[in-house]
Design an enzyme around this catalytic site. Structure first.
Site, PDB file in Angstrom:
ATOM      1  N   GLU A  43       0.873  -1.168   0.000  1.00 31.95           N
ATOM      2  CA  GLU A  43       0.000   0.000   0.000  1.00 31.95           C
ATOM      3  C   GLU A  43       0.918   1.228   0.000  1.00 31.95           C
ATOM      4  O   GLU A  43       1.806   1.326   0.850  1.00 31.95           O
ATOM      5  CB  GLU A  43      -0.886  -0.001   1.254  1.00 31.95           C
ATOM      6  N   ARG A 271       5.028 -13.100   9.527  1.00 32.24           N
ATOM      7  CA  ARG A 271       5.691 -11.838   9.235  1.00 32.24           C
ATOM      8  C   ARG A 271       7.024 -11.787   9.971  1.00 32.24           C
ATOM      9  O   ARG A 271       7.255 -12.500  10.937  1.00 32.24           O
ATOM     10  CB  ARG A 271       4.815 -10.640   9.548  1.00 32.24           C
ATOM     11  N   LYS A 281       4.148   0.872  10.162  1.00 31.71           N
ATOM     12  CA  LYS A 281       4.301   2.057   9.318  1.00 31.71           C
ATOM     13  C   LYS A 281       3.799   3.300  10.036  1.00 31.71           C
ATOM     14  O   LYS A 281       4.338   4.379   9.859  1.00 31.71           O
ATOM     15  CB  LYS A 281       3.504   1.883   8.020  1.00 31.71           C
TER      16      LYS A 281
HETATM   17  P1  ATP Z   1      -0.231  -1.441   6.766  1.00 36.37           P
HETATM   18  O1  ATP Z   1      -0.420  -1.438   8.224  1.00 36.37           O
HETATM   19  O2  ATP Z   1      -0.092  -0.096   6.181  1.00 36.37           O
HETATM   20  O3  ATP Z   1      -1.136  -2.370   6.001  1.00 36.37           O
HETATM   21  P2  ATP Z   1       1.804  -3.298   6.028  1.00 36.37           P
HETATM   22  O4  ATP Z   1       3.131  -3.380   6.673  1.00 36.37           O
HETATM   23  O5  ATP Z   1       0.888  -4.462   6.044  1.00 36.37           O
HETATM   24  O6  ATP Z   1       1.213  -2.036   6.648  1.00 36.37           O
HETATM   25  P3  ATP Z   1       1.569  -3.281   3.155  1.00 36.37           P
HETATM   26  O7  ATP Z   1       2.029  -2.231   2.236  1.00 36.37           O
HETATM   27  O8  ATP Z   1       0.142  -3.617   3.187  1.00 36.37           O
HETATM   28  O9  ATP Z   1       2.058  -2.812   4.578  1.00 36.37           O
HETATM   29  O10 ATP Z   1       2.449  -4.572   2.950  1.00 36.37           O
HETATM   30  C1  ATP Z   1       2.744  -5.117   1.696  1.00 36.37           C
HETATM   31  C2  ATP Z   1       3.073  -6.564   1.854  1.00 36.37           C
HETATM   32  O11 ATP Z   1       4.190  -6.734   2.718  1.00 36.37           O
HETATM   33  C3  ATP Z   1       1.920  -7.345   2.452  1.00 36.37           C
HETATM   34  O12 ATP Z   1       1.722  -8.526   1.706  1.00 36.37           O
HETATM   35  C4  ATP Z   1       2.373  -7.629   3.837  1.00 36.37           C
HETATM   36  O13 ATP Z   1       1.832  -8.838   4.291  1.00 36.37           O
HETATM   37  C5  ATP Z   1       3.897  -7.687   3.705  1.00 36.37           C
HETATM   38  N1  ATP Z   1       4.535  -7.336   4.958  1.00 36.37           N
HETATM   39  C6  ATP Z   1       4.326  -6.228   5.685  1.00 36.37           C
HETATM   40  N2  ATP Z   1       5.032  -6.270   6.829  1.00 36.37           N
HETATM   41  C7  ATP Z   1       5.719  -7.426   6.820  1.00 36.37           C
HETATM   42  C8  ATP Z   1       6.617  -8.066   7.729  1.00 36.37           C
HETATM   43  N3  ATP Z   1       6.964  -7.498   8.891  1.00 36.37           N
HETATM   44  N4  ATP Z   1       7.125  -9.276   7.385  1.00 36.37           N
HETATM   45  C9  ATP Z   1       6.788  -9.852   6.222  1.00 36.37           C
HETATM   46  N5  ATP Z   1       5.949  -9.314   5.342  1.00 36.37           N
HETATM   47  C10 ATP Z   1       5.406  -8.116   5.624  1.00 36.37           C
HETATM   48 MG    MG Z   2      -1.243  -4.085   4.773  1.00 31.30          MG
END
Ligand code: ATP
Ligand code: MG
Length: 569
Positions: A43, A271, A281
């Site tokens: 995102e 994760r 974030k």
């Molecule tokens: P938000 O809270 O804004 O949704 P987010 O960290 O989930 O934050 P995204 O941009 O939605 O951010 O994440 C993109 C991809 O990265 C998603 O598929 C998410 O599952 C993965 N991702 C995010 N954080 C992690 C993490 N700590 N470890 C592994 N994958 C992650």
């Molecule tokens: Mg997300």
């Protein structure tokens, strides 16, 4: 996972397949798919961090490994928090990590299609417009053990729903006044199946669609469909989405009406969590906005851009992701493993250099004033092809202040009154005398060098235990050195119920040394060039560096200084 990506699993036969690889090989083996197509769906509401790097390595890595494709898809369904700045930063970071997307997509490209599908669900009696406020909807949702209450608007006619969604779309209602919900089951044990929202009103300009829309699909109503449109075979996401999977499948089944037809398949993995590190974030944004750090790319940030500026290499981040592996259960990884990865990579690739961070002057009283010699310094002992460089040696030198002690203990093998030490690539010297100022600070050491002890042709027969680095005063260049350390001094800064994570900011996470000295060639170091400052650590030139004002960042010390503190080593 093998991120370097060889298709052949024979070559990698020694590493057991992880559960995702097992699934992929089964799906390819039984002809379910001809090709692996994955996607990375950020995102654009912030910069990518090390957790994302792991997700990137996984989805891009699997596509490489199985000679498939990985798409980049911006999951841009919330105009309020999303910006083009983030889109650009995300693309830059993924490319820098060394991955190439097959094609670039935006969930917002599918807004028309998604809306059509919403209409289809309304017509099927599977979606309705709810007039209840968000609080009412939340209050009537029930709990995991108690069913929710059906909305009084749940049984509206198809015609009325069609009229209302059109009115929502045309901007006739304000944010929060109406919401489109799927009509599933208010008693489902899975809370996500209790008539989840599909569309909400947000009168905000979107970074790509501008003011075309004022209703936006929810993540759950956009993600699976976007995967479907792109022909994704394996949609990998983190574990918190496991409970969303029935909904992901439900929407596709309702929309497509083709039981047994092609479906993308969602699979969850754990994760990445790192100790001493914040990865939310929202909290990272707070650090930036409230100026606890200098920006998203502050070298202390766990963002890819921060790590790049700090001196992390793409290979070190990819290797780290590989080492962490993939798991089905959440766990916490020691940030020391990440630091180890960068040390390991920089040890192979970083040029060695002499830098004196806290200088004290040495005068070699028996070395002629006009004399100068060139010593041959090894650029990288790990890489013969890196060759040698000349370093100038003369009568006045700088050494590190802590390489001298006025009253050294027995086991101190460096300089002290009457003691000897070797200057690396140079001579053995002996301390004869030292000068202090009024405050007791040592200002100058007087030493004698042993002329027969030159490195490489040493006939002195003298054995010394210590070797130290140095710089000739005449040739040393003043540089700013930014000594970075972990941003938080607590293992789990966000994990305290009664304390804000900001309370655990490490007050010593940045110490600036305004006047260190470095070899003169480092004037020309370009931003992000890596060096090992011998005996000190790995450093890289900062974006702020110029030939007039060289600036270096500490990437990581040579050894883990935190392990000692926590008693782990
Ligand atoms: P938000 O809270 O804004 O949704 P987010 O960290 O989930 O934050 P995204 O941009 O939605 O951010 O994440 C993109 C991809 O990265 C998603 O598929 C998410 O599952 C993965 N991702 C995010 N954080 C992690 C993490 N700590 N470890 C592994 N994958 C992650
Ligand atoms: Mg997300």
């Amino acid at each position: 996972m093998k991120v370097t990506g060889n298709n052949s699993n024979e070559e990698n036969s020694k590493t057991p397949l992880n559960f995702i690889e097992v699934m992929i090989e089964r799906d390819l083996g039984n002809g379910l798919h001809d090709e692996v197509i994955t996607r990375f769906p950020p995102e654009p509401n912030g910069y990518l961090h090390i957790g994302h790097a792991k997700a990137i390595s996984l989805s891009f890595g699997l596509a490489q490994q199985y000679k498939g494709k990985c798409n980049l898809r911006f999951d841009d369904t919330n105009p309020v928090t999303e910006e083009d700045e983030y889109v650009q930063a995300i693309k830059k970071d993924i490319s820098w990590l060394g991955f190439k997307w097959a094609s670039e997509h935006y969930a917002s490209d599918y807004f028309d299609q998604l809306y059509e599908w919403a209409i289809k669900l309304i017509k099927k009696g599977k979606a309705y417009v709810d007039d209840q406020a968000a609080e009412e909807i939340a209050a009537t949702r029930g709990t995991p053990t108690r069913p929710g209450k059906e909305s009084p608007y749940r049984n509206r006619s198809v015609e009325e729903n069609l009229r209302l969604i059109e009115a929502m779309k045309n901007g006739e209602y304000e944010d929060g006044e109406r919401v489109l919900r799927a009509k599933i089951d208010m008693a489902s044990p899975n809370m996500h199946m209790r008539d989840p929202a599909m569309y909400r009103i947000k009168k905000a300009s979107h970074h790509r669609t501008g003011d075309t829309w004022c209703i936006y699909p929810m993540y759950d109503f956009a993600h699976g469909q976007s995967d479907y449109i792109e022909g994704i075979t394996h949609s990998l996401c983190t574990l918190e989405f496991e409970v969303h999977r029935p909904l992901y499948d439900w929407f596709l089944d309702q929309i497509l009406d083709d039981p047994g037809g092609y479906r993308p398949r969602q699979t969850e993995f754990a994760r990445l969590n790192l100790n001493y590190t914040i990865m939310s974030k929202r909290k990272l944004l707070q650090l930036v906005e409230e100026k606890y750090v200098s920006g998203w790319d502050d070298p202390r940030m766990p963002t890819i851009s921060g790590m790049r500026r700090r001196g992390y290499t793409p290979a070190s981040i990819r290797n780290f992701s590989e080492k962490v592996g993939i798991a089905k259960r959440n766990n916490i990884i020691d940030v020391a493993l990440l630091e180890h990865s960068v040390r390991e990579d920089l040890n192979r690739v970083a040029q060695r250099a002499f830098a004196v961070l806290d200088p004290v002057k040495v005068v070699l009283t028996n070395y002629p004033e006009d004399k100068e010699e060139e010593m041959a310094a090894v650029n990288n002992p790990e890489d013969e092809t890196a060759g040698k460089r000349p370093i100038k040696f003369s009568r006045e030198l700088y050494i590190e202040r802590d390489d001298f002690m006025e009253d050294p203990p027995k086991k101190f093998f460096r300089l002290g009154p009457g003691r000897m030490v070797r200057l690396k690539y140079g001579y053995i010297i002996k301390c004869i005398d030292y000068i202090k100022d009024e405050s007791g600070k040592i200002t100058e050491l007087h030493c004698e060098y042993i002329p027969e002890s030159r490195s490489g042709s040493d006939t002195s027969g003298i054995k010394v235990k210590g070797t130290i680095h140095w710089l000739a005063v005449r040739h040393a260049v003043s540089a700013e050195v930014r000594m970075y350390d972990r941003l938080f001094n607590d293992e789990d800064p966000a994990g305290h119920k009664d304390k804000d994570f900001l309370e655990f900011l490490n007050p010593d996470s940045l110490k600036v040394i305004k006047h260190a000295f470095v070899e003169d060639r480092l004037k020309h170091a370009k931003p992000l060039d890596h060096f090992q400052f011998e005996r000190k650590g790995y450093f890289n030139a900062d974006y702020d560096a110029t030939p007039e004002n060289p600036v270096f960042n500490l990437t990581v010390t040579l050894r883990d200084s935190w392990a000692k503190l926590s008693g782990k080593n």
